[in-house]
Design an enzyme around this catalytic site. Sequence first.
Site, mmCIF file in Angstrom:
data_model
loop_
_atom_site.group_PDB
_atom_site.id
_atom_site.type_symbol
_atom_site.label_atom_id
_atom_site.label_comp_id
_atom_site.label_asym_id
_atom_site.label_seq_id
_atom_site.Cartn_x
_atom_site.Cartn_y
_atom_site.Cartn_z
ATOM 1 N N ASN A 110 -10.360 -0.221 -0.176
ATOM 2 C CA ASN A 110 -8.900 -0.103 -0.127
ATOM 3 C C ASN A 110 -8.319 -0.653 -1.431
ATOM 4 O O ASN A 110 -8.407 -1.852 -1.694
ATOM 5 C CB ASN A 110 -8.388 -0.895 1.083
ATOM 6 C CG ASN A 110 -6.888 -0.793 1.282
ATOM 7 O OD1 ASN A 110 -6.167 -0.349 0.398
ATOM 8 N ND2 ASN A 110 -6.416 -1.213 2.447
ATOM 9 N N CYS B 11 0.817 -1.227 0.000
ATOM 10 C CA CYS B 11 0.000 0.000 0.000
ATOM 11 C C CYS B 11 0.844 1.268 0.000
ATOM 12 O O CYS B 11 0.348 2.346 -0.328
ATOM 13 C CB CYS B 11 -0.928 0.017 1.202
ATOM 14 S SG CYS B 11 -2.020 -1.400 1.261
ATOM 15 N N HIS C 115 -3.769 7.290 2.314
ATOM 16 C CA HIS C 115 -4.086 5.926 1.900
ATOM 17 C C HIS C 115 -5.461 5.589 2.477
ATOM 18 O O HIS C 115 -5.791 5.976 3.600
ATOM 19 C CB HIS C 115 -3.024 4.958 2.428
ATOM 20 C CG HIS C 115 -3.390 3.525 2.219
ATOM 21 N ND1 HIS C 115 -3.848 3.044 1.018
ATOM 22 C CD2 HIS C 115 -3.397 2.461 3.083
ATOM 23 C CE1 HIS C 115 -4.107 1.753 1.133
ATOM 24 N NE2 HIS C 115 -3.844 1.378 2.370
HETATM 25 O O1 UT7 Z 1 -4.001 -1.111 3.648
HETATM 26 C C1 UT7 Z 1 -3.051 -1.622 4.529
HETATM 27 C C2 UT7 Z 1 -3.255 -1.137 5.903
HETATM 28 N N1 UT7 Z 1 -4.463 -1.716 6.437
HETATM 29 C C3 UT7 Z 1 -4.946 -1.255 7.586
HETATM 30 O O2 UT7 Z 1 -4.428 -0.309 8.119
HETATM 31 C C4 UT7 Z 1 -6.152 -1.940 8.134
HETATM 32 C C5 UT7 Z 1 -6.229 -1.687 9.609
HETATM 33 N N2 UT7 Z 1 -7.281 -2.435 10.292
HETATM 34 C C6 UT7 Z 1 -8.602 -2.189 10.141
HETATM 35 O O3 UT7 Z 1 -8.995 -1.364 9.345
HETATM 36 C C7 UT7 Z 1 -9.567 -2.885 11.079
HETATM 37 O O4 UT7 Z 1 -8.848 -3.590 12.032
HETATM 38 C C8 UT7 Z 1 -10.542 -3.860 10.347
HETATM 39 C C9 UT7 Z 1 -11.565 -3.064 9.560
HETATM 40 C C10 UT7 Z 1 -9.762 -4.772 9.431
HETATM 41 C C11 UT7 Z 1 -11.299 -4.709 11.359
HETATM 42 O O5 UT7 Z 1 -12.003 -3.871 12.281
HETATM 43 P P1 UT7 Z 1 -11.876 -4.138 13.838
HETATM 44 O O6 UT7 Z 1 -12.720 -3.164 14.503
HETATM 45 O O7 UT7 Z 1 -10.408 -4.150 14.179
HETATM 46 O O8 UT7 Z 1 -12.544 -5.558 13.970
HETATM 47 P P2 UT7 Z 1 -11.907 -6.919 14.525
HETATM 48 O O9 UT7 Z 1 -10.956 -7.501 13.550
HETATM 49 O O10 UT7 Z 1 -11.431 -6.677 15.939
HETATM 50 O O11 UT7 Z 1 -13.185 -7.827 14.586
HETATM 51 C C12 UT7 Z 1 -14.284 -7.534 15.471
HETATM 52 C C13 UT7 Z 1 -15.372 -8.549 15.255
HETATM 53 C C14 UT7 Z 1 -14.884 -9.991 15.255
HETATM 54 O O12 UT7 Z 1 -15.874 -10.786 15.901
HETATM 55 P P3 UT7 Z 1 -15.651 -11.300 17.387
HETATM 56 O O13 UT7 Z 1 -14.392 -12.110 17.367
HETATM 57 O O14 UT7 Z 1 -15.517 -10.063 18.221
HETATM 58 O O15 UT7 Z 1 -16.891 -12.087 17.651
HETATM 59 C C15 UT7 Z 1 -14.824 -10.362 13.814
HETATM 60 O O16 UT7 Z 1 -14.991 -11.744 13.596
HETATM 61 O O17 UT7 Z 1 -15.970 -8.364 13.948
HETATM 62 C C16 UT7 Z 1 -16.003 -9.610 13.251
HETATM 63 N N3 UT7 Z 1 -15.888 -9.339 11.846
HETATM 64 C C17 UT7 Z 1 -16.930 -9.142 11.025
HETATM 65 N N4 UT7 Z 1 -18.245 -9.140 11.240
HETATM 66 C C18 UT7 Z 1 -19.053 -8.902 10.195
HETATM 67 C C19 UT7 Z 1 -14.730 -9.222 11.114
HETATM 68 N N5 UT7 Z 1 -15.045 -8.963 9.825
HETATM 69 C C20 UT7 Z 1 -16.391 -8.915 9.744
HETATM 70 C C21 UT7 Z 1 -17.277 -8.664 8.686
HETATM 71 N N6 UT7 Z 1 -18.597 -8.665 8.956
HETATM 72 N N7 UT7 Z 1 -16.863 -8.431 7.429
#
Ligand code: UT7
Length: 323
Positions: free
Chosen positions: A280, A114, A250
């Site tokens: 993204n 990225c 980004h």
């Molecule tokens: O481009 C390169 C750089 N990339 C980045 O900088 C990305 C940085 N990270 C992020 O943007 C965020 O961490 C994400 C958008 C990827 C994820 O958001 P989050 O708030 O960190 O969510 P999480 O991974 O902590 O997941 C929270 C919950 C989980 O469920 P449990 O374990 O709490 O029951 C996931 O399984 O959300 C669940 N989950 C979803 N639910 C519905 C993860 N993806 C989904 C989804 N739909 N698509």
Amino acid sequence: MKYSCIRGTGSYLPAQVVTNYDLEKKIETTHQWIVERTGIHSRHIAEDHESALSMAEAAGRAALAMAGIAAADLDMIIVATTTPERVFPATACELQAALGAGQCPAFDLNATACAGFMYGIGIADQFIRTGKIKHALVIGSEMMSRIVDWSDRRTCVLFGDGAGAVVLSSSDTPGIMTTCLHADGRFVDMLNIPSNLGRPTSRKFTGQAVLNMQGNTLFRQAVNILGGLFDETLAAGGVSAKEIDWLIPHQANLRIIDAMAKKLDLPTERVAITLATHANTSSASIPLALDGSVRDGRIKRGDLLLLEGFGGGLAWGSALVRF
Ligand code: UT7
């Protein structure tokens, strides 16, 4: 003293739009979750006949047209992409032939993911400053739809396809005021795509060769690292946050972008945000956001821009630009 300036911008997005509601029908996710956690509503997804090369060509031609530069005048072509169709030769070499450019150096940047476009700007700027070259085409082009696991809701909802380009040209006044580039290989596991190419048979990777991401940890790293990068860039350019007219970030997560705008004390309308409709697009996201805001007249000549990219490596980079 020579400088480089952005003489033209261009971009390309595949016609096909896939909404969060479309994804709801295929995987266990909701429009509400995706919007609340990321800010993404839809993404462009390429058709079979499209490639990182075809998208780069479309974006590159648009940037050349705006710059009023013929492909034959290019002295360097850099394509940042993590999705080339071949390991080698570089997509940039194929693009050189497609555009009918001369025998200028042409190479891909893929390891910087990225942040690839920012690395491209940093490299081209140095060649122009030393007087070695006059015109460079720098492109980010990504087929993220082909490297995500469409059954993994944690990653597939986040990405889209597209390409963005700039023509950097030699100038007597700055243009690119400063660039900052960094990487920290201790964090390779946070975001990567494994491959069996080059691995000995004894250590063959048996999983799926798709994008892996430790989203939560990466999120925290991004906010920390980008905060430091802003301080470094402003100091290197000798300007204060108050002087920045536009942030071109980004586009990974709206919550990260909001935190960065807050750090600069910039109102949202001074941030080029495409995340809602592009998702993204990795190295394409910054030039796509730049081109969109230039073409709709929001970014004007003379505006002071801060561009920043962050991704796998981890690698990150920025540029302070008088447009
Ligand atoms: O481009 C390169 C750089 N990339 C980045 O900088 C990305 C940085 N990270 C992020 O943007 C965020 O961490 C994400 C958008 C990827 C994820 O958001 P989050 O708030 O960190 O969510 P999480 O991974 O902590 O997941 C929270 C919950 C989980 O469920 P449990 O374990 O709490 O029951 C996931 O399984 O959300 C669940 N989950 C979803 N639910 C519905 C993860 N993806 C989904 C989804 N739909 N698509």
